[in-house]
Design a protein around this motif. Structure first.
Motif, PDB file in Angstrom:
ATOM      1  N   HIS A  69      21.941  72.500  22.453  1.00 49.67           N
ATOM      2  CA  HIS A  69      22.785  72.355  21.174  1.00 49.67           C
ATOM      3  C   HIS A  69      23.184  73.777  20.886  1.00 49.67           C
ATOM      4  O   HIS A  69      24.181  73.796  20.390  1.00 49.67           O
ATOM      5  N   LYS A 119      25.822  75.005  23.028  1.00 47.21           N
ATOM      6  CA  LYS A 119      27.231  74.469  22.895  1.00 47.21           C
ATOM      7  C   LYS A 119      27.847  74.890  21.586  1.00 47.21           C
ATOM      8  O   LYS A 119      29.076  75.194  21.474  1.00 47.21           O
ATOM      9  N   ARG A 120      27.134  74.963  20.614  1.00 44.69           N
ATOM     10  CA  ARG A 120      27.668  75.596  19.110  1.00 44.69           C
ATOM     11  C   ARG A 120      27.999  77.228  19.587  1.00 44.69           C
ATOM     12  O   ARG A 120      29.118  77.383  18.901  1.00 44.69           O
ATOM     13  N   PHE A 141      31.141  77.102  21.548  1.00 45.45           N
ATOM     14  CA  PHE A 141      32.405  76.548  20.788  1.00 45.45           C
ATOM     15  C   PHE A 141      32.787  77.750  19.861  1.00 45.45           C
ATOM     16  O   PHE A 141      33.948  77.907  19.707  1.00 45.45           O
ATOM     17  N   ILE A 201      36.696  68.289  11.744  1.00 40.06           N
ATOM     18  CA  ILE A 201      37.086  68.437  12.932  1.00 40.06           C
ATOM     19  C   ILE A 201      35.965  69.253  13.781  1.00 40.06           C
ATOM     20  O   ILE A 201      35.300  68.978  14.605  1.00 40.06           O
ATOM     21  N   VAL A 202      35.452  70.226  12.909  1.00 36.13           N
ATOM     22  CA  VAL A 202      34.334  71.011  13.281  1.00 36.13           C
ATOM     23  C   VAL A 202      33.106  70.361  13.228  1.00 36.13           C
ATOM     24  O   VAL A 202      32.210  70.267  14.211  1.00 36.13           O
ATOM     25  N   ARG A 229      32.458  67.146  13.831  1.00 36.24           N
ATOM     26  CA  ARG A 229      32.619  65.961  14.714  1.00 36.24           C
ATOM     27  C   ARG A 229      32.237  66.849  16.204  1.00 36.24           C
ATOM     28  O   ARG A 229      31.693  66.193  17.055  1.00 36.24           O
ATOM     29  N   ILE A 230      32.603  68.114  16.438  1.00 31.35           N
ATOM     30  CA  ILE A 230      31.982  68.816  17.463  1.00 31.35           C
ATOM     31  C   ILE A 230      30.777  69.475  17.711  1.00 31.35           C
ATOM     32  O   ILE A 230      30.104  69.259  18.584  1.00 31.35           O
ATOM     33  N   ILE A 231      30.360  69.875  16.544  1.00 36.87           N
ATOM     34  CA  ILE A 231      29.003  70.828  16.664  1.00 36.87           C
ATOM     35  C   ILE A 231      28.167  70.203  15.894  1.00 36.87           C
ATOM     36  O   ILE A 231      26.963  70.727  15.576  1.00 36.87           O
TER      37      ILE A 231
END
Length: 360
Positions: A11, A14-15, A18, A292-293, A295-297
């Protein structure tokens, strides 16, 4: 245990990925924005102009016209989106934002007040079209900015005073914001009703939300105010995360929920007030970007706030670039485009009811 640790590191990677991707995308969009327009320039021309190796005309276009607009979009998007993310975290409400809580509406009333009563809408000679054109170039707009800034802070203070009297709970803050927003909306309608044709044209022009008024003085002031606010938000991320588990848990780990909400709302309102006072109402950025952010991270504020800042700047810059080039040579105010994007999402959130499980 090893599986949990691997998932945690996954995680984190991933962040960070991004963050790196949106930072790179922001640089590319910025170069594209500075090369797009009536005077078409190549990416090479833009890079040469920024580094001081371009010709005089190109440097004039890039450095004094397009670069301030790009920086205004980045700083404005940062301020509005981070303010929205912080308000949503503090109030645990996915619909909270500077626009929906009425802070932008208070600034709009303040701008109209300055135009009607402080003499900023009186232009000698000319019709309504000339008034709009001259208002954006020659007008002493600092009276309008100052009035918008003061009234937006007054609206925030009134909301917090009501919440302080009734107890600083998320529900009270939201209801107070809705009520105060309606009050300022009524006041704005009254000012529009009594305004002259030229004053009304100036009010409408200001309310569009336009980055074409950006200048180097504005950029310096925005950076001076927004930098300590962003540092403050990053310093407070642990406290914001504690609030997500409820006020009782926050108190058990030494966090004062009322004080954290009060300071966070004040800082977010200040950031919003500065942007709105300079560039008018740019709606829904503070509502759209955090969703938006998130939901992604996910909702970890340690990553959510910096990612929202970068993504918000890119979002507003991209929106402004599209607004400038979509119907060229006609330039749309960016506030119109962000409203077209944000309003459907707002309705979608109301219909779907994202609050259930949203913060987990």
């Amino acid at each position: 245990m090893n599986q949990v640790i691997r998932q945690y590191h996954h995680h984190i990677r991933k962040r960070l990925l991004f963050l790196a991707l949106i930072f790179l995308a922001t640089l590319l969009v910025a170069v594209y924005a500075m090369s797009s327009g009536a005077a078409g320039l190549s990416w090479r021309d833009v890079i040469l102009a920024v580094t001081g190796r371009g010709d005089t005309v190109t440097e004039q276009i890039v450095i004094h016209i397009r670069l301030p607009r790009v920086l205004a979009a980045l700083l404005g998007g940062l301020a509005l989106s981070v303010s929205g993310a912080v308000m949503q975290s503090l109030l645990r409400n996915p619909l909270a934002s500077p626009y929906t809580l009425g802070i932008s509406g208070a600034a709009a009333f303040g701008a109209a007040f300055g135009i009607v009563f402080l003499g900023s809408g009186h232009i000698a000679g000319g019709d309504g079209e000339a008034a709009i054109r001259l208002f954006s170039v020659f007008q002493d707009r600092y009276a309008v900015m100052g009035s918008a800034f003061i009234w937006s802070l007054a609206g925030t203070g009134l909301i917090l005073a009501i919440a302080r009297f009734r107890g600083i709970t998320p529900e009270i803050l939201i209801l107070a914001g809705i009520a105060i927003g309606s009050l300022f909306s009524a006041g704005l309608s009254a000012l529009q009703y009594i305004a002259t044709d030229i004053e009304l044209a100036a009010i409408v022009f200001w309310m569009f939300g336009d980055l074409g008024r950006a200048g180097w003085t504005d950029i310096g002031m925005l950076a001076l105010i927004l930098t300590p606010i962003m540092v403050f938000f990053m310093f407070m991320t642990w406290n914001y995360k504690a609030l997500q588990s409820g006020d009782e848990y926050a108190r058990s780990v030494g966090v004062n929920p009322d004080r954290i909400r009060l300071s966070g709302m004040l800082a977010a309102s200040l950031a919003t007030a500065v942007v709105v006072s300079y560039y008018g109402i740019i709606a829904f950025v503070g509502l759209v970007v955090p969703h938006i952010v998130r939901r992604i991270i996910g909702g970890d504020e340690s990553f959510l706030i910096p990612a929202t800042a970068v993504f918000g700047g890119m979002f507003l810059l991209l929106s402004d670039t599209v607004a400038r080039t979509l119907f060229s040579p006609v330039i749309l105010p960016v506030g119109i485009l962000t409203s077209f994007i944000g309003a459907p999402l707002f309705l979608f959130l109301l219909i779907r009811g994202v609050g259930r499980g949203y913060w987990t």
